[in-house]
Design a protein around this motif. Structure first.
Motif, PDB file in Angstrom:
ATOM      1  N   THR A   1       0.840  -1.202   0.000  1.00 53.73           N
ATOM      2  CA  THR A   1       0.000   0.000   0.000  1.00 53.73           C
ATOM      3  C   THR A   1       0.872   1.248   0.000  1.00 53.73           C
ATOM      4  O   THR A   1       2.039   1.216   0.399  1.00 53.73           O
ATOM      5  N   GLU A   2       0.259   2.326  -0.418  1.00 48.92           N
ATOM      6  CA  GLU A   2       0.954   3.613  -0.411  1.00 48.92           C
ATOM      7  C   GLU A   2       1.305   4.026   1.015  1.00 48.92           C
ATOM      8  O   GLU A   2       2.406   4.512   1.273  1.00 48.92           O
ATOM      9  N   ASP A   3       0.390   3.801   1.949  1.00 45.25           N
ATOM     10  CA  ASP A   3       0.657   4.163   3.351  1.00 45.25           C
ATOM     11  C   ASP A   3       1.856   3.398   3.910  1.00 45.25           C
ATOM     12  O   ASP A   3       2.690   3.961   4.617  1.00 45.25           O
ATOM     13  N   GLU A   4       1.934   2.120   3.588  1.00 46.48           N
ATOM     14  CA  GLU A   4       3.068   1.312   4.046  1.00 46.48           C
ATOM     15  C   GLU A   4       4.371   1.839   3.446  1.00 46.48           C
ATOM     16  O   GLU A   4       5.380   1.968   4.139  1.00 46.48           O
ATOM     17  N   ALA A   5       4.351   2.166   2.157  1.00 50.30           N
ATOM     18  CA  ALA A   5       5.548   2.690   1.495  1.00 50.30           C
ATOM     19  C   ALA A   5       5.990   3.994   2.143  1.00 50.30           C
ATOM     20  O   ALA A   5       7.175   4.182   2.433  1.00 50.30           O
ATOM     21  N   VAL A   6       5.048   4.897   2.375  1.00 52.37           N
ATOM     22  CA  VAL A   6       5.388   6.201   2.960  1.00 52.37           C
ATOM     23  C   VAL A   6       5.945   6.027   4.364  1.00 52.37           C
ATOM     24  O   VAL A   6       6.923   6.689   4.737  1.00 52.37           O
ATOM     25  N   GLU A   7       5.375   5.128   5.137  1.00 49.80           N
ATOM     26  CA  GLU A   7       5.871   4.884   6.496  1.00 49.80           C
ATOM     27  C   GLU A   7       7.315   4.372   6.468  1.00 49.80           C
ATOM     28  O   GLU A   7       8.178   4.859   7.203  1.00 49.80           O
ATOM     29  N   ARG A   8       7.584   3.418   5.591  1.00 49.84           N
ATOM     30  CA  ARG A   8       8.942   2.876   5.479  1.00 49.84           C
ATOM     31  C   ARG A   8       9.923   3.942   4.975  1.00 49.84           C
ATOM     32  O   ARG A   8      11.058   4.030   5.423  1.00 49.84           O
TER      33      ARG A   8
ATOM     34  N   LEU B   1       8.786  10.745  -5.146  1.00 45.47           N
ATOM     35  CA  LEU B   1       8.165   9.976  -6.214  1.00 45.47           C
ATOM     36  C   LEU B   1       6.731   9.589  -5.850  1.00 45.47           C
ATOM     37  O   LEU B   1       5.816   9.753  -6.659  1.00 45.47           O
ATOM     38  N   VAL B   2       6.527   9.107  -4.643  1.00 43.58           N
ATOM     39  CA  VAL B   2       5.183   8.727  -4.212  1.00 43.58           C
ATOM     40  C   VAL B   2       4.263   9.946  -4.234  1.00 43.58           C
ATOM     41  O   VAL B   2       3.132   9.875  -4.726  1.00 43.58           O
ATOM     42  N   ARG B   3       4.759  11.086  -3.740  1.00 44.45           N
ATOM     43  CA  ARG B   3       3.929  12.290  -3.716  1.00 44.45           C
ATOM     44  C   ARG B   3       3.582  12.757  -5.120  1.00 44.45           C
ATOM     45  O   ARG B   3       2.448  13.063  -5.430  1.00 44.45           O
TER      46      ARG B   3
END
Length: 184
Positions: free
Chosen positions: A72-79, A128-130
């Motif tokens: 998930t995007e949330d998991e990626a951002v947290e890591r 990149l995610v943002r």
């Protein structure tokens, strides 16, 4: 120290280059010593590697890969927030010697090489995610390749972890298949 970063694509390439050194991708370990690590990081303004850095960067490679494989995007951002804060402070925008604005990722004076690379990759992948979204983290499309990568291209059509290797292999295989089909 201030690590220059023209835009997040620079740090994304650091992350992609790092992940592609894995035996999972290349079939053999591409970071066998400080010279290999120095070669990988030669284009980036980070400290000169020492023997201790190699194993730490290999571990970091696993963490970066885990981000790219996150569900998930949330998991990626947290890591990524953890990676970005590894040795970094808040990114800053400053003028480079030519007068153009450039991102810099500051790190503590005593930051290790692995901390600097983690901060650079973390900040870049957060960018990149943002800007482009979590779906830009992908698995390599080449059959038999276990590589992953982050696609920072404008069009978002990158398919291979190492286009010059995996992409070329796939193009050759497709060419040979077409020639065999015509010969029948």
């Amino acid at each position: 120290m201030l690590i220059p970063m023209a835009d997040y694509a620079t740090g994304v390439e650091v992350a992609n280059d790092l992940v592609s050194t894995s035996p999972t991708v290349r079939g053999a370990e591409a970071l066998s010593g400080p010279a290999d690590l120095a070669g990988l990081l030669a284009a980036y303004d980070v400290a000169a590697p020492v023997a201790d850095d190699v194993e730490k960067v290999r571990f970091l490679r696993g963490e970066v890969r885990a981000v790219m494989e996150s569900g998930t995007e949330d998991e990626a951002v947290e890591r990524l927030a953890l990676l970005a804060g590894h040795a970094g402070l808040a990114p800053v925008l400053r003028r480079d010697p030519s007068g153009r604005w450039r991102w810099y990722v500051p790190t503590a004076r005593d930051a290790s090489l692995v901390g600097e690379v983690a901060a650079l990759a973390g900040v870049a992948l957060l960018g990149l995610v943002r800007a482009l979204g979590h779906d830009r983290f992908r698995a390599c499309a080449a059959p038999g390749c276990g590589g992953v990568f982050a696609d920072a291209s404008r069009a978002g059509r990158r398919r291979y972890c190492m286009p010059e290797l995996c992409g070329n292999r796939q193009n050759v295989a497709n060419h040979r298949a077409r020639r065999r089909a015509v010969a029948r």
